[in-house]
Scaffold this active site. Structure first.
Site, mmCIF file in Angstrom:
data_model
loop_
_atom_site.group_PDB
_atom_site.id
_atom_site.type_symbol
_atom_site.label_atom_id
_atom_site.label_comp_id
_atom_site.label_asym_id
_atom_site.label_seq_id
_atom_site.Cartn_x
_atom_site.Cartn_y
_atom_site.Cartn_z
ATOM 1 C CB CYS A 1 6.278 -1.783 15.143
ATOM 2 S SG CYS A 1 6.378 -3.588 14.985
ATOM 3 C CB CYS B 1 2.282 -6.176 -1.343
ATOM 4 S SG CYS B 1 1.038 -5.781 -0.089
ATOM 5 C CB CYS C 1 2.368 -12.352 0.294
ATOM 6 S SG CYS C 1 2.931 -10.668 0.658
ATOM 7 C CB CYS D 1 8.550 0.928 13.254
ATOM 8 S SG CYS D 1 9.698 0.329 11.989
ATOM 9 C CB CYS E 1 0.984 -12.315 3.841
ATOM 10 S SG CYS E 1 2.421 -11.192 3.850
ATOM 11 N NE ARG F 1 -3.147 -7.016 -1.180
ATOM 12 C CZ ARG F 1 -3.769 -8.007 -1.816
ATOM 13 N NH1 ARG F 1 -4.899 -8.478 -1.323
ATOM 14 N NH2 ARG F 1 -3.272 -8.519 -2.923
ATOM 15 C CB CYS G 1 11.937 -5.896 15.358
ATOM 16 S SG CYS G 1 12.495 -5.030 13.870
#
Length: 331
Positions: A61, A190, A130, A58, A98, A262, A54
């Site tokens: 991550c 979400c 999802c 972040c 998901c 969640r 990616c």
């Protein structure tokens, strides 16, 4: 019945968040009983369909290309493999599946077409399907809706004030714009965040304020505890306590009564008693399976035992009545 409000103030949320812990748990439990079956917990499965590489930064991550982590990069999984994973998840008791892809944003290409096929396939299994794929345009959101997408995950991660300490490659407004595009397509939203990234209570309250004052509350609010990963900038962050998770869960429950709250990343470090307190405070969803994208998660057998001890049952998918319950463990 507790009123559904979208006009919360920072001061009101702060007062709730900082109230005595046992009072906060009691209030969260009371609101939870008004809007939900306290004996139900939705079981969700999260699969990384495209991992690593990616371009974003972040700080939490391990999938960011710029960090040296143990994550193995793989391209988009074959559709058949994803659908097999979804079937296995349903057979194990999950009612929401998901799919996550480590993209900055969705591009209109063959990979997106394949994701649309995956959505169609999972939707045909009568599961809530999802996706979390990064930023979306309104047109892309409509294509996902037409394919049968039930929900789209796009977390705020933290408060707007703390955001630049965590991410520089995507703005807070861009996150809100994607949520708006999802909402325009009439897809369930979400959106939640992560605690334990060096933020203060005011940042946690600020993130909840943003979510609770959206025109419509997210139907789903994941509360994640940072799982520090070696090689990322937040690798040395201390684990947040269960009491901090409970404060977030109970406050989210009180100010967004209808939402599925969640209990997400970080649950692997909690024992059964700690998770029970989270359910008491208002959590009514967990992720099952050995991984949450790339970080460890709880063992399915342990979760089955917890459901039996606490007399919990898996919540059915919103569409249809069919669901597969955990099998009875001998003894």
């Amino acid at each position: 019945m507790t009123e559904i409000r979208n006009d919360w103030t920072r001061e009101e949320i702060s007062e709730i968040y900082h109230s005595p812990l046992l009072d906060l748990i009691y209030r969260g439990a009371t609101v939870h009983r008004e809007y939900h079956d306290t004996g139900e917990v939705q079981v969700c499965t999260l699969l990384s369909v495209k991992t690593g590489g990616c371009p974003e930064d972040c700080a939490y991550c391990p999938q960011a290309a710029r960090y040296q982590t143990d994550v193995k990069v793989h391209k988009l999984l074959p559709t058949e493999e994803v659908l097999q994973k979804a079937k296995e998840a349903k057979d194990a008791g999950s009612t929401r599946f998901c799919m996550g892809a480590a993209w900055r944003e969705v591009r209109d290409n063959k990979d997106f077409d394949r994701v649309l096929d995956m959505v169609k396939g999972v939707n045909a299994m009568d599961m809530e399907v999802c996706c979390t794929l990064g930023m979306l345009t309104e047109d892309q959101a409509m294509k996902l809706k037409d394919a049968g997408l039930y929900a789209y995950n796009h977390n705020l991660d933290t408060s707007e004030e703390h955001y630049e300490e965590i991410i520089s490659t995507r703005s807070y407004d861009e996150r809100l714009e994607t949520i708006d595009n999802v909402r325009k397509a009439k897809i369930s939203v979400c959106s939640g965040g992560i605690i334990g990234m060096g933020e203060g209570d005011k940042d946690r309250i600020g993130m909840l304020l943003t979510l609770a004052t959206l025109e419509e509350h997210p139907e789903s609010v994941p509360v994640n505890a940072l799982v520090p990963v070696e090689g990322t900038p937040l690798a040395e962050q201390a684990r947040v306590s269960v009491w901090e998770m409970i404060r977030m869960i109970a406050t989210a429950r009180i100010i967004m009564p209808k939402a599925m709250v969640r209990l997400s990343a970080g649950r692997v470090k909690m024992n059964m008693e700690e998770q029970a307190l989270c359910f008491m405070a208002g959590a009514n969803s967990i992720f099952a399976g050995d991984k949450l994208l790339t970080t460890p998660n709880n063992d399915v057998v342990v979760d089955e035992e917890m459901f039996q001890v606490l007399n919990l049952k898996p919540r059915k998918a919103h569409k249809g009545e069919a669901t597969v319950k955990f099998e009875k463990i001998p003894g």
